[in-house]
Design an enzyme around this catalytic site. Structure first.
Site, PDB file in Angstrom:
ATOM      1  N   PHE A 165       0.619   6.208   9.469  1.00 47.49           N
ATOM      2  CA  PHE A 165       1.785   6.712   9.922  1.00 47.49           C
ATOM      3  C   PHE A 165       1.990   8.150   9.918  1.00 47.49           C
ATOM      4  O   PHE A 165       2.621   8.681  10.605  1.00 47.49           O
ATOM      5  CB  PHE A 165       2.966   5.806   9.312  1.00 47.49           C
ATOM      6  N   LYS A 189      -5.218   2.150  17.912  1.00 45.63           N
ATOM      7  CA  LYS A 189      -4.530   0.997  17.236  1.00 45.63           C
ATOM      8  C   LYS A 189      -3.774   1.906  16.306  1.00 45.63           C
ATOM      9  O   LYS A 189      -3.927   2.180  15.173  1.00 45.63           O
ATOM     10  CB  LYS A 189      -5.148  -0.028  16.553  1.00 45.63           C
ATOM     11  N   GLU A 192       2.227   1.064  13.284  1.00 46.92           N
ATOM     12  CA  GLU A 192       3.288   0.353  13.884  1.00 46.92           C
ATOM     13  C   GLU A 192       4.461   0.920  13.557  1.00 46.92           C
ATOM     14  O   GLU A 192       5.630   0.584  14.061  1.00 46.92           O
ATOM     15  CB  GLU A 192       3.279  -0.960  13.525  1.00 46.92           C
ATOM     16  N   SER A 242      -4.616   4.036   3.997  1.00 48.13           N
ATOM     17  CA  SER A 242      -4.833   3.815   2.512  1.00 48.13           C
ATOM     18  C   SER A 242      -6.046   3.374   2.170  1.00 48.13           C
ATOM     19  O   SER A 242      -6.931   2.591   2.865  1.00 48.13           O
ATOM     20  CB  SER A 242      -3.723   3.114   2.142  1.00 48.13           C
ATOM     21  N   CYS A 297      -2.315  13.311   3.441  1.00 49.55           N
ATOM     22  CA  CYS A 297      -3.234  12.924   2.440  1.00 49.55           C
ATOM     23  C   CYS A 297      -4.134  14.107   1.884  1.00 49.55           C
ATOM     24  O   CYS A 297      -4.906  13.974   0.892  1.00 49.55           O
ATOM     25  CB  CYS A 297      -4.367  12.039   3.352  1.00 49.55           C
ATOM     26  N   GLU A 398      -1.263   6.814  -5.974  1.00 51.36           N
ATOM     27  CA  GLU A 398      -0.970   7.837  -4.883  1.00 51.36           C
ATOM     28  C   GLU A 398       0.482   7.530  -4.650  1.00 51.36           C
ATOM     29  O   GLU A 398       0.907   6.690  -3.985  1.00 51.36           O
ATOM     30  CB  GLU A 398      -1.781   7.572  -3.484  1.00 51.36           C
TER      31      GLU A 398
HETATM   32  P1  NAD Z   1      -2.138   1.889   5.863  1.00 51.34           P
HETATM   33  O1  NAD Z   1      -3.384   1.892   5.023  1.00 51.34           O
HETATM   34  O2  NAD Z   1      -0.890   1.151   5.444  1.00 51.34           O
HETATM   35  O3  NAD Z   1      -2.058   1.878   7.364  1.00 51.34           O
HETATM   36  C1  NAD Z   1      -3.220   2.292   8.405  1.00 51.34           C
HETATM   37  C2  NAD Z   1      -3.539   1.514   9.534  1.00 51.34           C
HETATM   38  O4  NAD Z   1      -3.907   0.314   8.919  1.00 51.34           O
HETATM   39  C3  NAD Z   1      -2.130   1.221  10.307  1.00 51.34           C
HETATM   40  O5  NAD Z   1      -2.652   1.409  11.662  1.00 51.34           O
HETATM   41  C4  NAD Z   1      -1.754  -0.087   9.985  1.00 51.34           C
HETATM   42  O6  NAD Z   1      -1.328  -0.989  10.921  1.00 51.34           O
HETATM   43  C5  NAD Z   1      -3.126  -0.621   9.389  1.00 51.34           C
HETATM   44  N1  NAD Z   1      -3.045  -1.821   8.343  1.00 51.34           N
HETATM   45  C6  NAD Z   1      -2.221  -1.780   7.486  1.00 51.34           C
HETATM   46  N2  NAD Z   1      -2.301  -3.064   6.643  1.00 51.34           N
HETATM   47  C7  NAD Z   1      -3.410  -3.432   7.173  1.00 51.34           C
HETATM   48  C8  NAD Z   1      -4.034  -4.764   6.777  1.00 51.34           C
HETATM   49  N3  NAD Z   1      -3.778  -5.398   5.688  1.00 51.34           N
HETATM   50  N4  NAD Z   1      -5.207  -5.102   7.540  1.00 51.34           N
HETATM   51  C9  NAD Z   1      -5.490  -4.444   8.629  1.00 51.34           C
HETATM   52  N5  NAD Z   1      -4.828  -3.371   9.020  1.00 51.34           N
HETATM   53  C10 NAD Z   1      -3.805  -2.808   8.118  1.00 51.34           C
HETATM   54  O7  NAD Z   1      -1.761   3.417   5.660  1.00 51.34           O
HETATM   55  P2  NAD Z   1      -0.495   4.155   6.018  1.00 51.34           P
HETATM   56  O8  NAD Z   1       0.730   4.031   5.084  1.00 51.34           O
HETATM   57  O9  NAD Z   1      -0.032   4.257   7.655  1.00 51.34           O
HETATM   58  O10 NAD Z   1      -0.710   5.771   5.847  1.00 51.34           O
HETATM   59  C11 NAD Z   1      -0.654   6.325   4.662  1.00 51.34           C
HETATM   60  C12 NAD Z   1      -2.130   6.274   3.744  1.00 51.34           C
HETATM   61  O11 NAD Z   1      -3.114   6.971   4.574  1.00 51.34           O
HETATM   62  C13 NAD Z   1      -2.144   7.070   2.589  1.00 51.34           C
HETATM   63  O12 NAD Z   1      -2.975   6.272   1.585  1.00 51.34           O
HETATM   64  C14 NAD Z   1      -2.822   8.427   2.994  1.00 51.34           C
HETATM   65  O13 NAD Z   1      -3.435   9.162   1.728  1.00 51.34           O
HETATM   66  C15 NAD Z   1      -3.937   7.915   3.805  1.00 51.34           C
HETATM   67  N6  NAD Z   1      -4.301   9.032   4.776  1.00 51.34           N
HETATM   68  C16 NAD Z   1      -5.587   9.344   4.454  1.00 51.34           C
HETATM   69  C17 NAD Z   1      -6.006  10.545   5.240  1.00 51.34           C
HETATM   70  C18 NAD Z   1      -7.690  10.887   5.048  1.00 51.34           C
HETATM   71  O14 NAD Z   1      -7.948  11.837   5.925  1.00 51.34           O
HETATM   72  N7  NAD Z   1      -8.132  10.476   4.159  1.00 51.34           N
HETATM   73  C19 NAD Z   1      -5.228  11.103   6.335  1.00 51.34           C
HETATM   74  C20 NAD Z   1      -4.025  10.596   6.432  1.00 51.34           C
HETATM   75  C21 NAD Z   1      -3.456   9.402   5.695  1.00 51.34           C
END
Ligand code: NAD
Length: 513
Positions: A165, A189, A192, A242, A297, A398
């Site tokens: 997000f 994808k 959401e 994450s 991040c 985090e």
């Molecule tokens: P998230 O892991 O909740 O979601 C990321 C994606 O995974 C979304 O598209 C979501 O729909 C999908 N998803 C969520 N739960 C899922 C599941 N159980 N099974 C399958 N798919 C699933 O992350 P977020 O909250 O959208 O973003 C924040 C996180 O992203 C933080 O931890 C941040 O550090 C990390 N991040 C990392 C970087 C990097 O480059 N390392 C960059 C940006 C964000």
């Protein structure tokens, strides 16, 4: 053999107002799974839209469109693909303010920050415009008598990107710019929580002449993600999100035989040595700790103050916090917007209770900001917790919000050990005037991206982005040269053009000498 559409031709079907649907085969495709998710305006707390959640069949349809588009797209000349990449770049640049409006409306970050993320995404599009140069292989002449060897880089086929997000425009650009420039077709994808930027980008790509099916968007949740991970026609998956989900994506995707790069969460330490310029370090800590409300991040999560620098540094940071203007994106003076959801805001705020309960000191409590109580938006003011130690939740988790922590150590060695013992290894920074200390730090620190007096060291697009340890699962970092490697596979050709007069049968193993 090209099917590049005329720029500006065949724009999409008009989307239904208030509903965000899939983009498959070059048009808006309303969802029919019967499942949808809410999209909020974080600045008002109001539900503004619904986003369709894809079924397995809808993911299959997107993969089928991408698969059908692949042969013609990969056969499209590099010159034509470059032309399309330039057009995409120019359209995103020209429409950056509208794209930023989508980002602000659903993510909540203020317009200047939304424009910043788009500017960094544009760098990836600009990098991809150099694709004829980037796909050059090697050539070795005369490896044996009359025999030459060369390497070519070919696209993988259909590839997918699953994005978080917090960068609804930039992270998709990290992925699709390189992927499609290399000749792959792409399925995005998006998160959401803020899905509109993806559809806006899809429209711009169509306008730039990207053929139908080369770029598709499926919205949804775990159902869509699992369908992507299981689909036999998807060759590779890029993920940013994450750590627990990144690990799941990597393990599931690779088990299904896919190439996977999965970037996870972070806990970025900013070390401040006693010789650092206090004002510069405090400015950097505030910028990197509270920019985008800490939902980056590469945000600085914890300041590690070495020796006597701690008291004046905490004082300097605290003095700056009342001046951080918290507000909605509609307020042109606002510097820090709301958090993405109420649930996330409340989780972030909970560290202001668990911190002191576990022995830390709250220096600034963002719950005292009027918008925390008076607004229906998901606001939290800039918060600062001092005397944090490694056993506290505020350090172990985090937080991903505007709660900066300060840890106090006696020596440089202790500071480096903190970073190296942490399970994450995304970014880190050191603030010092001592070049020798900085060089030693870059040599021995276990993190993928290091800043020297630079608090948010996100690499420029001609390098690649990626952390170490639990911040990245897979072998290749994202975008830049490693992105090209990720989205192509090498083919080595050994070639002879013999004089027919010298041809003979030889059953021995081919020798080069
Ligand atoms: P998230 O892991 O909740 O979601 C990321 C994606 O995974 C979304 O598209 C979501 O729909 C999908 N998803 C969520 N739960 C899922 C599941 N159980 N099974 C399958 N798919 C699933 O992350 P977020 O909250 O959208 O973003 C924040 C996180 O992203 C933080 O931890 C941040 O550090 C990390 N991040 C990392 C970087 C990097 O480059 N390392 C960059 C940006 C964000």
């Amino acid at each position: 053999m090209t099917q590049v559409a005329e720029p500006g031709a065949a724009r999409a079907d008009a989307p239904t107002p208030g509903r965000i649907s899939h983009w498959i085969g070059g048009r808006v495709v309303p969802g029919n799974s019967g499942r949808e998710g809410p999209v909020y305006d974080p600045a008002t707390g109001r539900l503004t839209k619904e986003v369709d959640f894809a079924s397995v069949e809808e993911v299959d349809a997107a993969v089928a469109a991408a698969k059908a588009a692949f042969p013609a797209w990969r056969a499209t000349s590099l010159s034509k693909r470059t032309d399309v990449m330039f057009k995409i770049r120019n359209l995103v640049e020209n429409h950056r303010k509208e794209l930023a409006v989508h980002v602000t409306a659903e993510h909540g970050k203020v317009p200047s920050d939304a424009l910043g993320e788009i500017a960094r995404g544009l760098e990836n599009l600009e990098f991809a415009c150099g694709i004829p140069n980037l796909l050059k292989g090697g050539f070795s002449e005369q490896v044996s008598g009359g025999v030459d060897v060369y390497q070519i880089h070919q696209p993988l086929g259909v590839v997918a990107g699953i994005t978080p997000f917090n960068f609804p425009a930039m992270v998709p650009m990290w992925m699709f710019a390189t992927a499609i420039a290399c000749g792959n077709t792409f399925i995005l994808k998006p998160s959401e929580k803020d899905p509109s930027a993806a559809n806006f980008l899809a429209e711009l790509l169509a306008e730039a002449g990207v053929p139908d099916g080369v770029f598709n968007v499926v919205h949804g949740d775990k159902v869509a993600v699992d369908a992507i991970l299981a689909h036999p026609d998807i060759a590779a998956v890029s993920f940013v999100g994450s750590t627990p989900i990144a690990r799941y994506i990597y393990e599931t995707g690779t088990k299904a035989g896919k190439r996977v790069q999965a970037l996870g969460g972070a806990k970025n330490h900013m070390i401040v040595l006693p010789d650092a310029d206090i004002d510069m370090a405090a400015d950097a800590a505030v910028s990197a700790g509270y920019g985008s409300s800490g939902e980056r991040c590469m945000a600085v999560a914890t300041v590690v103050a070495v020796g006597a620098v701690a008291d004046p540094l905490v004082e300097a940071i605290a003095a700056r916090l009342p001046k951080v203007k918290v507000g909605p994106g509609s307020d042109p003076t606002a510097e820090m917007g709301p958090l993405v959801t109420r649930q996330h805001r409340d989780k972030v705020a909970s560290y202001l209770d668990s911190g002191p309960a576990q022995g830390a000191t709250v220096v600034a409590d963002g719950r005292e900001h009027p918008l925390y109580t008076e607004s229906d938006g998901f606001f939290l003011g800039a918060s600062l917790i001092d005397h944090v130690t490694t056993d506290m939740d505020a350090y172990r988790d985090e937080i991903f919000g505007p709660v900066l922590t300060v840890m106090r150590v006696k020596t440089y060695e202790e500071a480096v050990a903190l970073v190296n013992d942490n399970p994450y290894g995304n970014g880190t920074a050191i603030f010092t005037r001592d070049g020798g200390a900085a060089r030693q730090f870059q040599f021995e620190v276990d993190a993928g991206m290091v800043g020297i007096n630079v608090p948010v060291p996100v690499p420029v697009a001609s390098y690649s982005f990626g952390g170490w340890k639990n911040s990245l699962f897979g072998d290749l970092h994202m975008y830049g040269p490693e992105g090209i490697q990720f989205y192509t596979r090498a083919k080595i050709v050994t070639s002879r053009w013999p004089d027919p007069g010298t041809s003979k049968i030889d059953l021995g193993f081919p020798r080069t000498r």
